[in-house]
Design a protein around this motif. Sequence first.
Motif, mmCIF file in Angstrom:
data_model
loop_
_atom_site.group_PDB
_atom_site.id
_atom_site.type_symbol
_atom_site.label_atom_id
_atom_site.label_comp_id
_atom_site.label_asym_id
_atom_site.label_seq_id
_atom_site.Cartn_x
_atom_site.Cartn_y
_atom_site.Cartn_z
ATOM 1 N N MET A 1 0.836 -1.193 0.000
ATOM 2 C CA MET A 1 0.000 0.000 0.000
ATOM 3 C C MET A 1 0.879 1.255 0.000
ATOM 4 O O MET A 1 1.902 1.284 0.643
ATOM 5 C CB MET A 1 -0.926 0.008 1.213
ATOM 6 C CG MET A 1 -1.970 -1.096 1.195
ATOM 7 S SD MET A 1 -3.237 -0.886 2.461
ATOM 8 C CE MET A 1 -2.254 -1.047 3.938
ATOM 9 N N ASP A 87 -4.362 5.607 2.260
ATOM 10 C CA ASP A 87 -3.822 4.276 1.990
ATOM 11 C C ASP A 87 -4.526 3.636 0.796
ATOM 12 O O ASP A 87 -5.753 3.467 0.804
ATOM 13 C CB ASP A 87 -3.990 3.370 3.211
ATOM 14 C CG ASP A 87 -3.184 3.870 4.403
ATOM 15 O OD1 ASP A 87 -2.027 4.264 4.192
ATOM 16 O OD2 ASP A 87 -3.720 3.874 5.518
ATOM 17 N N ASP A 89 -4.840 0.297 -1.646
ATOM 18 C CA ASP A 89 -4.596 -1.135 -1.766
ATOM 19 C C ASP A 89 -4.944 -1.541 -3.192
ATOM 20 O O ASP A 89 -6.116 -1.605 -3.562
ATOM 21 C CB ASP A 89 -5.441 -1.912 -0.760
ATOM 22 C CG ASP A 89 -5.036 -3.382 -0.674
ATOM 23 O OD1 ASP A 89 -4.911 -4.013 -1.739
ATOM 24 O OD2 ASP A 89 -4.852 -3.888 0.444
ATOM 25 N N GLU A 91 -4.585 -4.396 -4.758
ATOM 26 C CA GLU A 91 -5.233 -5.703 -4.883
ATOM 27 C C GLU A 91 -6.720 -5.619 -4.554
ATOM 28 O O GLU A 91 -7.566 -6.195 -5.246
ATOM 29 C CB GLU A 91 -4.551 -6.721 -3.972
ATOM 30 C CG GLU A 91 -5.111 -8.128 -4.109
ATOM 31 C CD GLU A 91 -4.353 -9.132 -3.258
ATOM 32 O OE1 GLU A 91 -4.834 -10.268 -3.127
ATOM 33 O OE2 GLU A 91 -3.273 -8.769 -2.730
#
Length: 292
Positions: A1, A87, A89, A91
């Motif tokens: 991240m 943050d 992410d 995925e």
Amino acid sequence: MAKLTDINYLIAPDPHKPGLTRSIQGFDQAGHPVETSVVEERPLTIFLNRREIVTAMTIGDYPDLLALGFLRNQGMLQEDETVTSVDYDEELETVVVRTETETDYEDKLNRKTRTSGCAVGTVFGDMMEGLSDVTLPKLQVRASDLYALSSQINRTPSLYLEAGAIHGTVLCQGDQPLIYMEDVGRHNAVDKVAGWMFQTGTSGADKVLYTTGRLTSEMVIKCALMGIPALVSRSGFTAWGVEIAQQVGLTLIGRLRGNRFVCLSGEDRLVRDADLSQIADEPKKSARKGSR
């Protein structure tokens, strides 16, 4: 991240950045095989602290700026809000914006307007919320700057010139482009610019916002809430967009192509200082969305 501070910003888009486009085999009108480049489109779910806010369809670059700008333009992040982290992410296709204090946005989430934005825009709460507090500076806009900006932006390498099917938004000062963002939805591109302004503390008071998209109510409202006194497009207008621009004192200029444009709000702030006979028409190889 990735954290917000880990990301390097680009002044202009990188059309060859991996993951933004892909090559697909097809056939032309004569049945001959062709390979064409197409832009990606993927979901990005934005969280504010522990609450899921929205899932946006986006090309996937600058998820931090898109999240910050979207929340700022929705009134869910105030100008003096302290953002502790952003943050992303890859995925999970999520971006989480965390603030120092709890935010109050529950009532907004119960009222939604699906806007005319491509890729389907969404406004939470009252569409006109916050506009009564907006006081835009009476920035003079020089026609010579508009022509210079249009020419320079049209020649800038971009995903549009690479693959099409995408909008661009550019924050400008005088005749200089400052930050250039693209996305499948023009509202996403504007939100990325708003996120950059929020993160860097950049004022919109002496800026012009250039877009390739239509000048709709949503676009005008976003521009006004960003404190930018002039909005310029190579595309056309909607009636409500013009009405709001006139109401808040925003200079609104559309159909900027070659040596032509139309001003429907803020005529008194427009300086016609260019010799039209010296302004070249737009070359077809540089023509962008809405130019033909």
